[in-house]
Design an enzyme around this catalytic site. Structure first.
Site, PDB file in Angstrom:
ATOM      1  N   GLU A 122       0.349  11.493   5.940  1.00  0.00           N
ATOM      2  CA  GLU A 122      -0.643  10.784   6.566  1.00  0.00           C
ATOM      3  C   GLU A 122      -0.102   9.432   7.188  1.00  0.00           C
ATOM      4  OE1 GLU A 122      -2.989   9.637   3.210  1.00  0.00           O
ATOM      5  OE2 GLU A 122      -3.248  11.601   2.426  1.00  0.00           O
TER       6      GLU A 122
ATOM      7  N   HIS B 284       0.552   7.559  -3.437  1.00  0.00           N
ATOM      8  CA  HIS B 284      -0.255   6.000  -2.849  1.00  0.00           C
ATOM      9  C   HIS B 284      -1.898   6.197  -3.124  1.00  0.00           C
ATOM     10  CE1 HIS B 284      -1.001   9.395   0.014  1.00  0.00           C
ATOM     11  NE2 HIS B 284      -2.008   8.718   0.649  1.00  0.00           N
TER      12      HIS B 284
ATOM     13  N   HIS C 271       2.458   7.513   4.735  1.00  0.00           N
ATOM     14  CA  HIS C 271       2.624   8.081   3.302  1.00  0.00           C
ATOM     15  C   HIS C 271       2.910   9.744   3.498  1.00  0.00           C
ATOM     16  CE1 HIS C 271      -0.502   4.936   2.310  1.00  0.00           C
ATOM     17  NE2 HIS C 271       0.909   4.200   2.213  1.00  0.00           N
TER      18      HIS C 271
ATOM     19  N   HIS D 168     -16.278  10.812  -4.316  1.00  0.00           N
ATOM     20  CA  HIS D 168     -16.488  11.132  -2.657  1.00  0.00           C
ATOM     21  C   HIS D 168     -15.874  12.273  -2.208  1.00  0.00           C
ATOM     22  CE1 HIS D 168     -12.543   8.866  -2.344  1.00  0.00           C
ATOM     23  NE2 HIS D 168     -13.201   7.680  -3.164  1.00  0.00           N
TER      24      HIS D 168
ATOM     25  N   HIS E 240      -3.538   9.419  -5.008  1.00  0.00           N
ATOM     26  CA  HIS E 240      -3.249  10.816  -4.721  1.00  0.00           C
ATOM     27  C   HIS E 240      -1.940  11.271  -4.041  1.00  0.00           C
ATOM     28  CE1 HIS E 240      -4.950   8.877  -1.129  1.00  0.00           C
ATOM     29  NE2 HIS E 240      -4.389   9.852  -0.293  1.00  0.00           N
TER      30      HIS E 240
HETATM   31 FE   FE2 Z   1      -3.744   9.126   1.697  1.00  0.00          FE
END
Ligand code: FE2
Length: 446
Positions: free
Chosen positions: A353, A383, A377, A304, A347
């Site tokens: 984030e 995470h 994060h 994705h 990632h």
């Molecule tokens: Fe993330």
């Protein structure tokens, strides 16, 4: 019933009742609107005497000389010029902070919070503002702050104006009726509303209480992202952004205007409402957007795309393609990727984030991240799916799946977010967040 009576009372101050409200569509459009016919001068902005005995005033949201495609300004025609007020005095800033936040050491750990509890007693939108963190520097118009609101009372005689940044408000619970200088906007969970810096407003609650998230953007004004190969349509479309029509308060009585200026709160006692604009034209105005109008794009083959595909609005920095702040949503959508791990991959990201959840369940976390809660994060923090989500997503039969009844969002910034001491110390911060990854076992087969 108390809440409804109060809403009717504070609504009655406005010349525009809820039933009469309609909106002006088009992101960044130049709008023309009059609450009273003839309030706007014809063919010019500043006649010797403005119509109806009003005062003409320009509100500049960008430098006079900003490029034409970025230039934002609005002409307002008001009962008194906004200059008609006494001095502002410093007042207690409560739980509001501004960047740079220095009260706590920068935190490299993954962080998560339960919903902030509602307060006891009557607390207005402004009184409830709680700064969770921030980055950049308010003095150089760079970076952001993230706030939470948790209100139980409407603002009646108090008005707020933020000189530091535009406010992107994400309601999570309860409807808001925003009475602004340029008109009235009704929003609720599933909507967002953006109040540009410098515009006075007060917040009336449409329900008994209201809670949500705020991105205070110190940087360049939020804009629609570039679409590149997507083409001319898709993601958030221009016409779905709605601006208020002119509405004014013809109100001659003592009120207080609270101004946030370089992180501190100041107050001035006016003898009239600052929401006295009878007509306006321009392209610097608050707007709202129904997030269900977002056209979601995703894979129809495998893998994705990066989550940038979910960007609703972006505040660009001076570095090409690198946002001072992005507002990103994870709305209902179909997942059809073949032979694909469908939740977000594990990632690390140079961008930081911050996530919130308006309602439903987020597909990377089986539990613990609940509506009204939040997670952070930060820069290069590892995470991804928790153990339970990984186990399920890596073994489930991959049939087309509708992710439904969910609305998560992300405030993403290019600079690490510094979390405030009060947010670190909050009783509703989860001290065991790291445990969600503790059960991830070794599956290497050699
Ligand atoms: Fe993330």
């Amino acid at each position: 019933m108390t809440g409804i009576r109060e809403r009717l009372d504070v609504e009655a101050i406005s010349a525009q009742p809820q039933a009469a409200r309609h909106y002006l569509p088009g992101f960044g459009n130049h709008h023309v609107t009059e609450a009273v016919a003839g309030a706007l001068p014809e063919g010019r902005n500043s006649p010797q005497r403005a119509p109806l005995g009003l005062y003409a005033e320009q509100l500049s949201g960008t430098a006079f000389t900003a490029p034409r495609h970025d230039n934002r300004r609005t002409w307002v025609y008001r009962i008194r010029p906004s200059a008609a007020h006494p001095p502002f005095r410093r007042i207690d800033s409560g739980m509001i902070l501004a960047s740079p936040i220095t009260s706590a050491a920068p935190e490299p750990n993954r962080l998560r919070w339960d919903p902030r509890p509602f307060p006891d007693g009557r607390v207005t939108f402004v009184e409830s503002l709680f700064t969770l963190g921030g980055t950049g520097d308010v003095r150089s118009h760079d970076g952001v702050a993230i706030h939470l609101y948790c209100a139980t009372a409407s603002m009646r005689d108090e008005y707020f104006v933020d000189s530091d940044g535009e406010l992107l408000i994400v309601p999570q619970e309860g409807a808001l009726i925003l009475h602004t200088e340029l008109g009235v906007l009704d929003v609720g969970p599933g909507d967002i509303v953006v109040i540009p810096r410098g515009i006075r407003f007060r917040v009336v609650l449409g329900d008994q209480r209201a809670r949500g998230y705020i991105l205070e953007n110190y940087g360049r004004m939020l804009a629609l992202p570039e679409l590149g190969p997507i083409g001319a349509n898709g993601l958030a479309n221009h016409r779905d952004f709605l601006h208020p029509t002119a509405a004014y308060e013809n109100r001659e009585e003592p009120v207080t205007v609270i101004q946030k200026y370089l992180g501190n709160l100041w107050a001035a006692d006016y003898d009239h409402s600052p929401l006295d604009v009878v007509g306006w034209h321009g392209n610097y105005a608050p707007y709202k957007y129904d997030l269900s109008r977002f056209m979601v794009i995703g894979t129809i083959s495998f893998d994705h795309p990066d989550p940038s595909i979910y960007t609703v609005l972006t505040s660009q920095s001076g570095v090409p393609g690198t946002a001072n702040a992005d507002f990103v949503i994870f709305p209902p959508r179909w997942l059809v990727g073949e032979t694909t791990f469908r939740p977000p991959w594990y990632h690390r990201n140079i961008m930081s984030e911050f996530m919130g959840l308006v309602h439903g369940v987020y597909d990377a976390k089986a539990d613990g991240f609940v509506p009204g809660g939040a997670s952070l994060h930060n820069c290069f923090t590892s995470h991804g799916a928790d153990a339970a989500t990984y186990d399920k997503a890596s073994t489930t039969e991959l049939v087309p799946q509708k992710v439904d009844n969910t609305l998560a969002f992300m405030f993403e910034t290019r600079l690490p977010l510094i979390v405030s001491e009060q947010a670190m110390a909050a009783a509703y911060r989860q001290s065991d967040y790291d445990d969600v990854w503790a059960g991830i076992g070794r599956t290497f087969t050699l």
